[in-house]
Design a protein around this motif. Sequence first.
Motif, PDB file in Angstrom:
ATOM      1  N   PRO A 170       0.811  -1.210   0.000  1.00 57.52           N
ATOM      2  CA  PRO A 170       0.000   0.000   0.000  1.00 57.52           C
ATOM      3  C   PRO A 170       0.854   1.273   0.000  1.00 57.52           C
ATOM      4  N   ILE A 171       0.294   2.331  -0.609  1.00 58.89           N
ATOM      5  CA  ILE A 171       1.017   3.604  -0.650  1.00 58.89           C
ATOM      6  C   ILE A 171       0.904   4.240   0.733  1.00 58.89           C
ATOM      7  N   GLU A 172       2.027   4.251   1.418  1.00 60.64           N
ATOM      8  CA  GLU A 172       2.012   4.707   2.816  1.00 60.64           C
ATOM      9  C   GLU A 172       2.137   6.218   2.908  1.00 60.64           C
ATOM     10  N   ARG A 173       1.758   6.733   4.067  1.00 61.66           N
ATOM     11  CA  ARG A 173       1.909   8.158   4.362  1.00 61.66           C
ATOM     12  C   ARG A 173       2.942   8.315   5.462  1.00 61.66           C
ATOM     13  N   ALA A 174       3.689   9.394   5.362  1.00 64.57           N
ATOM     14  CA  ALA A 174       4.691   9.656   6.394  1.00 64.57           C
ATOM     15  C   ALA A 174       4.032   9.790   7.766  1.00 64.57           C
ATOM     16  N   THR A 175       2.845  10.393   7.794  1.00 67.36           N
ATOM     17  CA  THR A 175       2.152  10.593   9.079  1.00 67.36           C
ATOM     18  C   THR A 175       1.783   9.267   9.736  1.00 67.36           C
ATOM     19  N   HIS A 176       1.655   8.226   8.947  1.00 64.87           N
ATOM     20  CA  HIS A 176       1.252   6.927   9.493  1.00 64.87           C
ATOM     21  C   HIS A 176       2.438   6.017   9.772  1.00 64.87           C
ATOM     22  N   LEU A 177       3.386   5.985   8.832  1.00 56.23           N
ATOM     23  CA  LEU A 177       4.477   5.009   8.960  1.00 56.23           C
ATOM     24  C   LEU A 177       5.688   5.539   9.733  1.00 56.23           C
ATOM     25  N   GLY A 262       6.321  -6.015  13.475  1.00 52.18           N
ATOM     26  CA  GLY A 262       5.733  -5.070  14.429  1.00 52.18           C
ATOM     27  C   GLY A 262       5.275  -3.777  13.787  1.00 52.18           C
ATOM     28  N   ILE A 263       5.048  -3.790  12.484  1.00 53.59           N
ATOM     29  CA  ILE A 263       4.639  -2.561  11.784  1.00 53.59           C
ATOM     30  C   ILE A 263       3.262  -2.759  11.149  1.00 53.59           C
ATOM     31  N   GLU A 264       2.394  -1.765  11.347  1.00 51.26           N
ATOM     32  CA  GLU A 264       1.046  -1.819  10.760  1.00 51.26           C
ATOM     33  C   GLU A 264       1.007  -0.959   9.510  1.00 51.26           C
ATOM     34  N   LEU A 265       0.645  -1.552   8.395  1.00 55.05           N
ATOM     35  CA  LEU A 265       0.523  -0.775   7.158  1.00 55.05           C
ATOM     36  C   LEU A 265      -0.934  -0.386   6.934  1.00 55.05           C
ATOM     37  N   LEU A 266      -1.145   0.572   6.037  1.00 51.40           N
ATOM     38  CA  LEU A 266      -2.513   0.998   5.724  1.00 51.40           C
ATOM     39  C   LEU A 266      -3.278  -0.122   5.031  1.00 51.40           C
ATOM     40  N   ARG A 267      -4.540  -0.203   5.369  1.00 50.22           N
ATOM     41  CA  ARG A 267      -5.382  -1.221   4.726  1.00 50.22           C
ATOM     42  C   ARG A 267      -5.629  -0.803   3.280  1.00 50.22           C
ATOM     43  N   ASN A 268      -5.612  -1.777   2.391  1.00 45.07           N
ATOM     44  CA  ASN A 268      -5.740  -1.443   0.969  1.00 45.07           C
ATOM     45  C   ASN A 268      -7.074  -1.877   0.356  1.00 45.07           C
ATOM     46  N   SER A 288      -5.444   2.864  -0.397  1.00 42.22           N
ATOM     47  CA  SER A 288      -4.298   3.767  -0.205  1.00 42.22           C
ATOM     48  C   SER A 288      -4.100   4.685  -1.415  1.00 42.22           C
ATOM     49  N   LEU A 289      -4.432   4.220  -2.612  1.00 42.89           N
ATOM     50  CA  LEU A 289      -4.294   5.078  -3.794  1.00 42.89           C
ATOM     51  C   LEU A 289      -5.467   6.056  -3.883  1.00 42.89           C
TER      52      LEU A 289
END
Lengths: 483, 318
Positions: A170-177, A262-268, A288-289
Amino acid sequence: MLFNSFSFAVFLPIVFILYWFVANKNLKYQNFLLLCASYYFYACWDWRFLFLLIFSTVLDYFTGIKMCETENPRKRKFWFWLSVSINVGFLGIFKYYNFFAASFADAASNLGMHVSPWTLKVILPVGISFYTFHGLSYVIDIYKKRIKAERNFIDYSFFVSFFPLLVAGPIERATHLLPQIKKERTFDYLKAVDGLRQILWGFFKKAVIADQCSEYANMIFANSSTYSGSTLILGAIFFTFQIYCDFSGYSDMALGIARLFGIELLRNFAFPYFSRDIAEFWRRWHISLSSWFRDYLYIPLGGSKGGTWMKVRNVLIIFLVSGFWHGANWTFIVWGLLNALFILPSVIFNTNRNNLEIVAKGKSLPSIKEFLQMVLTFALVVFAWIFFRANNLKHALSYIDRIFSRSTFSIPRLDVSKFELTSTILLIIVFLIIEWNGRENQYAIATLGRFKRKSYRMAFYFSLILTIYLFMGREQQFIYFQF
Amino acid sequence: MSRFLKRTVLFIIVAACLLASVIFVPNYIVSKKSKFNIQPGSKIVLFGHSHPECAFNDSLIANFKNLSHSAEPYFYTYQKVKKVLSQNPEIEIVLVEFSNNQIDEKMNDWTWGYKYMSSMFPLYSSFMDKSDIDLLIKHNPKDFMNCMSISTRKNLFRLVTRNYNFSDAMGGYLRIDKLRNNTSDAANGPADKATGNTTPAISTVNIDYLQKIISYCEAQHKRVFLVRSPQHKNYEFLKNEKDFVRIRTTRFSRIDFLDFNNFPLNDDDFADYAHLNYQGATKFSKWFNTMVGSGLLMNKNKQAFIDQSVSNYKAGSM
């Protein structure tokens, strides 16, 4: 290195063990290890493009810092546009140059002028659209003063290049990752088990449903002029499941792998084929897009705040750009335009946010109205996918032309074993039942962990593994890797 | 952490055992119960690919069974030969097709290319040795797993339906009614004998497996002959004739070679440059039947006997 390949099955455990045993309790080491692993993972595709990735990372890292260091709007603007133009420039050269050159030559020849297009023999760097969008969101957020620039180069590079999301999101955001990257991570048993479960489910979707469907979809699309309309409808439906299970299967694996670290990515994806209208579909498909375009394109253009024409213009722009993002081909542009046309009525009449919750929440079955809405939405989505899958516009139009012919009322015929075809259709039905039952969760089998009886859980997992082995299709590259 | 690792490893071990049992148990049962019986009285059997499959109409030849199969390289023929000979002791003579395209590197693709492996491997996987399996894994590991999966599925299906009969799948005479079409043949490319500027690569694997077939037949005390079915003079693979002769005379010089390549046929006896149609097969099979009846397989100088008969046939038919 594909997620569903043997080499990845060796790579992942090695990185996992080094991460938790060797680099454990030291965030710097953990991040550095994952960065090295990510670069190795990317270099396995084509090591030459690693330099492009590193260049893009360095560019955004420095322009981000430069923007933060000055309050002078002109300087901020300079650094911002420098980053955006180089990033978009690379994307343009690698992904779109040949398309524009060929289209220009075609247009000129239509006007009676002969132009020989100067095309480049370039290979598309895998994941370029994804990591460019990572970088762009970071730079835009800094420019808009939503976040501050990341000063640790390793952490920033890790944000751009984390291997589960590097090649197809997924296309991540700096605010999230980025906050997760900066935070100390300790091993969580339940999270890790949940990660494995999601990987297994993603693998099932990819290896069984997507790869099986791809064989039939490829066969039908490749010989569309020889099949009846009903068979072509079947081919479009097979592709509909192929692309969903291929991409959402990849996303499930990416999310599961990240969770192991241990990292949560955005749901796609959020069960898009159970949507009741196209607006809902786009809130559930490639989230994410869609949200990237919403936040960095649609809202800056004015979103839905202006008058009707402004809404129409913005929707058309966002879907055309979305189609174009997928690839340099008119088929993707028409696919985007078609989706814009499907969604416009609900935007104009302000009904696009009617269905925010998942269908039939808390119930086992939908109402008849909901069911009919789902069927209609599914039919529109299938129709649009024909353009997405076709080789060119002529192919798509002839495919559709055959669908709207008398032969649509005949029984679909395919020159394949009935046993194989029936088993694929049965597997799709079983898959849909599991997805329906799990539609209120993050992914279809997420709640399996809450089953008290371990034996039931294990029986399900082993059945899934057995099904994967017995019904896996021929290993295919993930569709979205080409974007 | 250690609990996670222990449980994951245990889970993987149990899953691996489960998969192994699903693969190997049906495989073992199928290999033990498989039936490759051919009709009683068949003393001569023929193995090969599509050329003999279309050329030898076994209903016109006495005591003869055509077990050729389209696109079958020697690798899979070898597996079939083992089962057929062990289950049909009345077989006395084995004919194996040996023609120009069977030395070509294209045979490698027929052996481990996905298109062919996915249809042939599931049929014969239960009878393969470890070295055979290793060969496929070595050359196409990516598609091998998928073919294993298809194979297990088919074995389970055999178990469920209790159908262990392979007779229908192991080949036979294939009747083609169409006439040769110049357009389709042009696409295949006629022989470029005049220029001869290409040096086709050789499939050593296919030739090695032909050697294995011969060795196995000899170990079973069967008489083996190599056969070349009639081919059109424009057949594209005739360009490797020099290599073909070299391999035949160096690797298989002890084995009698029955060359029917010059059997007189008209253009309308061919379905394409490589295959006889029904009309051609009928002519050829009737003639072959009389040849066998006249003692071809007992004759000391078989090729001279064939050439003489061909001359007589030409004279008779003209």
